[in-house]
Design an enzyme around this catalytic site. Structure first.
Site, PDB file in Angstrom:
ATOM      1  N   GLU A 291      -5.263   1.552  -5.547  1.00  0.00           N
ATOM      2  CA  GLU A 291      -4.122   0.681  -5.879  1.00  0.00           C
ATOM      3  C   GLU A 291      -3.932  -0.265  -4.702  1.00  0.00           C
ATOM      4  OE1 GLU A 291      -2.685   0.835  -8.827  1.00  0.00           O
ATOM      5  OE2 GLU A 291      -3.688   2.654  -9.494  1.00  0.00           O
TER       6      GLU A 291
HETATM    7  P1  NAD Z   1      -3.080   0.664   4.773  1.00  0.00           P
HETATM    8  O1  NAD Z   1      -4.353   0.459   4.096  1.00  0.00           O
HETATM    9  O2  NAD Z   1      -2.952   0.215   6.176  1.00  0.00           O
HETATM   10  O3  NAD Z   1      -2.676   2.214   4.797  1.00  0.00           O
HETATM   11  C1  NAD Z   1      -2.662   3.002   3.626  1.00  0.00           C
HETATM   12  C2  NAD Z   1      -3.015   4.441   3.971  1.00  0.00           C
HETATM   13  O4  NAD Z   1      -4.333   4.491   4.506  1.00  0.00           O
HETATM   14  C3  NAD Z   1      -2.104   5.063   5.015  1.00  0.00           C
HETATM   15  O5  NAD Z   1      -1.776   6.363   4.585  1.00  0.00           O
HETATM   16  C4  NAD Z   1      -2.944   5.088   6.279  1.00  0.00           C
HETATM   17  O6  NAD Z   1      -2.683   6.211   7.062  1.00  0.00           O
HETATM   18  C5  NAD Z   1      -4.370   5.140   5.757  1.00  0.00           C
HETATM   19  N1  NAD Z   1      -5.305   4.411   6.627  1.00  0.00           N
HETATM   20  C6  NAD Z   1      -5.086   3.229   7.244  1.00  0.00           C
HETATM   21  N2  NAD Z   1      -6.198   2.855   7.917  1.00  0.00           N
HETATM   22  C7  NAD Z   1      -7.123   3.813   7.710  1.00  0.00           C
HETATM   23  C8  NAD Z   1      -8.469   4.019   8.158  1.00  0.00           C
HETATM   24  N3  NAD Z   1      -9.067   3.133   8.950  1.00  0.00           N
HETATM   25  N4  NAD Z   1      -9.121   5.122   7.752  1.00  0.00           N
HETATM   26  C9  NAD Z   1      -8.522   6.015   6.946  1.00  0.00           C
HETATM   27  N5  NAD Z   1      -7.255   5.890   6.520  1.00  0.00           N
HETATM   28  C10 NAD Z   1      -6.558   4.812   6.893  1.00  0.00           C
HETATM   29  O7  NAD Z   1      -1.956  -0.024   3.867  1.00  0.00           O
HETATM   30  P2  NAD Z   1      -0.402  -0.162   4.135  1.00  0.00           P
HETATM   31  O8  NAD Z   1      -0.207  -1.049   5.316  1.00  0.00           O
HETATM   32  O9  NAD Z   1       0.276   1.165   4.148  1.00  0.00           O
HETATM   33  O10 NAD Z   1       0.076  -0.893   2.815  1.00  0.00           O
HETATM   34  C11 NAD Z   1      -0.016  -2.283   2.660  1.00  0.00           C
HETATM   35  C12 NAD Z   1      -1.119  -2.679   1.702  1.00  0.00           C
HETATM   36  O11 NAD Z   1      -1.108  -1.867   0.559  1.00  0.00           O
HETATM   37  C13 NAD Z   1      -0.960  -4.086   1.189  1.00  0.00           C
HETATM   38  O12 NAD Z   1      -2.224  -4.714   1.127  1.00  0.00           O
HETATM   39  C14 NAD Z   1      -0.392  -3.900  -0.206  1.00  0.00           C
HETATM   40  O13 NAD Z   1      -0.666  -4.969  -1.076  1.00  0.00           O
HETATM   41  C15 NAD Z   1      -1.054  -2.634  -0.636  1.00  0.00           C
HETATM   42  N6  NAD Z   1      -0.241  -1.906  -1.601  1.00  0.00           N
HETATM   43  C16 NAD Z   1      -0.685  -1.771  -2.882  1.00  0.00           C
HETATM   44  C17 NAD Z   1       0.094  -1.108  -3.822  1.00  0.00           C
HETATM   45  C18 NAD Z   1      -0.339  -0.922  -5.257  1.00  0.00           C
HETATM   46  O14 NAD Z   1       0.244  -0.093  -5.939  1.00  0.00           O
HETATM   47  N7  NAD Z   1      -1.309  -1.652  -5.765  1.00  0.00           N
HETATM   48  C19 NAD Z   1       1.309  -0.583  -3.443  1.00  0.00           C
HETATM   49  C20 NAD Z   1       1.719  -0.733  -2.138  1.00  0.00           C
HETATM   50  C21 NAD Z   1       0.946  -1.387  -1.213  1.00  0.00           C
END
Ligand code: NAD
Length: 543
Positions: free
Chosen positions: A224
């Site tokens: 997502e």
């Molecule tokens: P993110 O990708 O930074 O983090 C999401 C999760 O991944 C967190 O739990 C984090 O701990 C983990 N993570 C981060 N980097 C990682 C790595 N290198 N290796 C393994 N795990 C890792 O995203 P965010 O900052 O929490 O959220 C923002 C993004 O999410 C935006 O791009 C937004 O559009 C998207 N988003 C999408 C939805 C949807 O339902 N489609 C909903 C909310 C947010």
């Protein structure tokens, strides 16, 4: 000064992760999570534990994101409570075997059916912006479908993560459902384990890491992700309405919403009017300024704040409203920027904040073309204009979902399937889709013993027999199309349907023709009579 004490956030030691996963896998194989009663009990207990910790959750939302009470309840806490109630009301119905459609008559005796099996052991990785909804939402789906689950909330909302861990530990069976805390090292350790499905919400950058890890063991996943979502406003749109609705979509959670519009493409003749209406709406939503409003969230952390600030610093556009920032308080004012370059940083990067770039365009075709250039498959598309125009936008674009005449309304319906397409995501959830997302649709048949003689044609030897002929009699379909790709229509069918291709449409046309004929006869001085049983129409024309 608040008196609510929240649990401390602490990372789970990565060394413990293999044991946790092996424990929940063992429980899955014990069949404990399969019965409906078990699933329902877990969901109901989760519901009441959320109710018991509602104040802590609200406080955590406030501390992590500055979320006001309305947003915390409507988009997080009450959201997941409703989700649980909806699931518990429908679960037993969805769990039942399904009778598949379109099974040939010759296979009916094998009772073809679709059994709803759990997938197994699920990993749910949450994002920060709706820390409760985006983590517990998929967990509710996975529990409903009879799986065991490890959930890993976003470390960027540590208070919400800690309260959710407390809730999970108080409510749910610890051999089946475990909350693991941490950031990149802990998530990486989780991704080294074997799962039956990974449900990830977050950025496209992290999704690539998740997908690569999953590929090593051919693990299925749902992703997502975000999107550079366009809003398109034409001359025929109601400017005040468009401004209020698009402002709502960019100020909820201070614009940290994956489906909010990233930019607005507006017909140049009405661009200034839309900007004026946006300014008016900002004053109406936040009469004392957004900074003083209890309803306006803060940016999650200084890294995100600096990223949004940099986008604004790099724009060649002109700030026409807002622009105030306060790094110490992680505050960014709703900011409207008039942009002229489709390659501007505010269009081509996801702002995930309260920036509202408005770009004037010559016409609708140009708007659709720019939207497709910026992102071919965003998470959402928002069209404002006449029916003909909004239909054209839908036909000319692709996206995970779309709202016509609104910001992301489609994403606020909790039971409507939600997900991206292409690089804005894979897989969908919410409502029944949440159950389906974590369920394997297992096709099953049972072959009765008495059918053996009828099935003998499938056994060799075949040479020198007419088994293929027999088989084809039962199974070979005849094409209803010719070599030019046109559908063949028999004369009888054409007459029955009057060329409409559908018997009901044909019958309707016959009724209309007969009606017209009768009306005409009466107008010409005819009479319509029935026989003594009232069964037949007799038309008698005066000479
Ligand atoms: P993110 O990708 O930074 O983090 C999401 C999760 O991944 C967190 O739990 C984090 O701990 C983990 N993570 C981060 N980097 C990682 C790595 N290198 N290796 C393994 N795990 C890792 O995203 P965010 O900052 O929490 O959220 C923002 C993004 O999410 C935006 O791009 C937004 O559009 C998207 N988003 C999408 C939805 C949807 O339902 N489609 C909903 C909310 C947010």
């Amino acid at each position: 000064m608040t008196t609510i004490k929240l649990p401390e956030f602490s990372n789970t030691s990565a060394d413990r992760i293999p044991d946790i996963v092996s424990r929940v896998r063992k429980t899955f194989h014990s069949q404990k999570t399969r019965p409906a009663e078990f699933r329902l009990k877990q969901l109901r207990k989760l519901y009441w534990t959320i109710v018991d910790h509602e104040k802590e959750l609200m406080e955590a939302c406030q501390r992590d994101l500055g979320k006001g009470f309305f947003e915390a309840l409507a988009t997080e806490i009450n959201w997941v409570q409703n989700d649980i109630i909806f699931m518990t009301k429908n679960l037993e119905k969805w769990m039942k075997d399904e009778k598949p459609a379109d099974i040939p008559l010759s296979n009916w005796f094998m009772s073809p059916r679709i059994r709803k099996d759990p997938l197994g052991v699920i990993l749910v990785i949450g994002a920060f912006n709706f820390p409760i909804q985006l983590t517990l939402g998929p967990v509710i789906g996975a529990i409903s479908a009879g799986n065991t689950v490890v959930l890993k909330p976003s470390e960027n909302c540590p208070n919400c993560a800690a309260v959710m861990q407390r809730i999970v530990e108080e409510a749910l069976d610890p051999d089946c459902f475990v909350c693991v805390q941490g950031g990149i090292p802990e998530t990486s350790a989780l991704l080294e384990q074997k799962w039956d499905k990974i449900f990830f919400t977050g950025s496209a950058r992290t999704a690539k890491i998740v997908a690569q890890a999953a590929a090593k063991s051919l693990t299925p996943y749902a992703l997502e992700l975000g999107g550079k979502n366009p809003a398109i406003v034409t001359k025929k749109a109601d400017m005040r309405l468009a401004a209020r609705r698009l402002l709502w979509a960019k100020t909820l959670n201070a614009g940290q919403v994956c489906i909010s519009q990233n930019f607005i493409l507006v017909d140049k003749d009405v661009a200034s009017s839309l900007i004026e209406e946006l300014k008016t709406a900002i004053k109406e939503f936040f009469p004392n300024g957004a900074k003083n409003s209890e309803d306006y969230s803060r940016i999650v952390n200084i890294q995100a704040f600096n990223r949004i600030k940099k986008m604004l610093d790099n724009t060649s556009g002109r700030i026409v409203a807002g622009g105030t920032m306060d790094a110490e308080n992680l505050f960014i004012e709703p900011t409207v920027i008039e942009v002229t370059d489709p390659k501007d940083s505010l269009l081509v990067e996801e702002s995930f904040g309260p920036l509202i770039p408005v770009m004037p365009v010559d016409n609708l075709d140009q708007a659709i073309s720019i939207a497709n250039e910026v992102h071919e498959t965003p998470l959402g598309v928002y069209a404002f204009g006449s029916k003909e125009e909004t239909d054209k936008v839908l036909a000319g674009t692709r996206s995970g979902g779309a709202s016509v005449n609104d910001g992301f309304f489609h994403g606020t319906i909790p039971t409507l399937a939600f997900g991206g397409v292409g690089d804005s995501g894979t897989g969908a959830y919410r409502g029944k889709a949440s159950f389906d997302c974590f369920t394997h649709q297992r096709s099953i048949t049972t072959t009765p013993s008495w059918m053996e003689s009828m099935l003998a044609m499938r056994y060799p030897p075949f040479a020198g027999t007419d088994k293929l002929k027999q088989y084809n009699k039962m199974a070979l379909l005849k094409p209803d199309f010719d070599r030019q790709g046109n559908k063949k229509v028999s004369l009888l069918w054409w007459l029955l349907t009057l060329g409409t291709g559908s018997a009901s449409k044909g019958a309707f046309r016959v009724a209309v023709l007969v009606g017209a004929f009768v009306a005409l006869r009466m107008l010409m001085g005819g009479r319509v009579l029935r026989n003594s049983n009232g069964e037949w129409l007799i038309i008698q024309v005066k000479s």
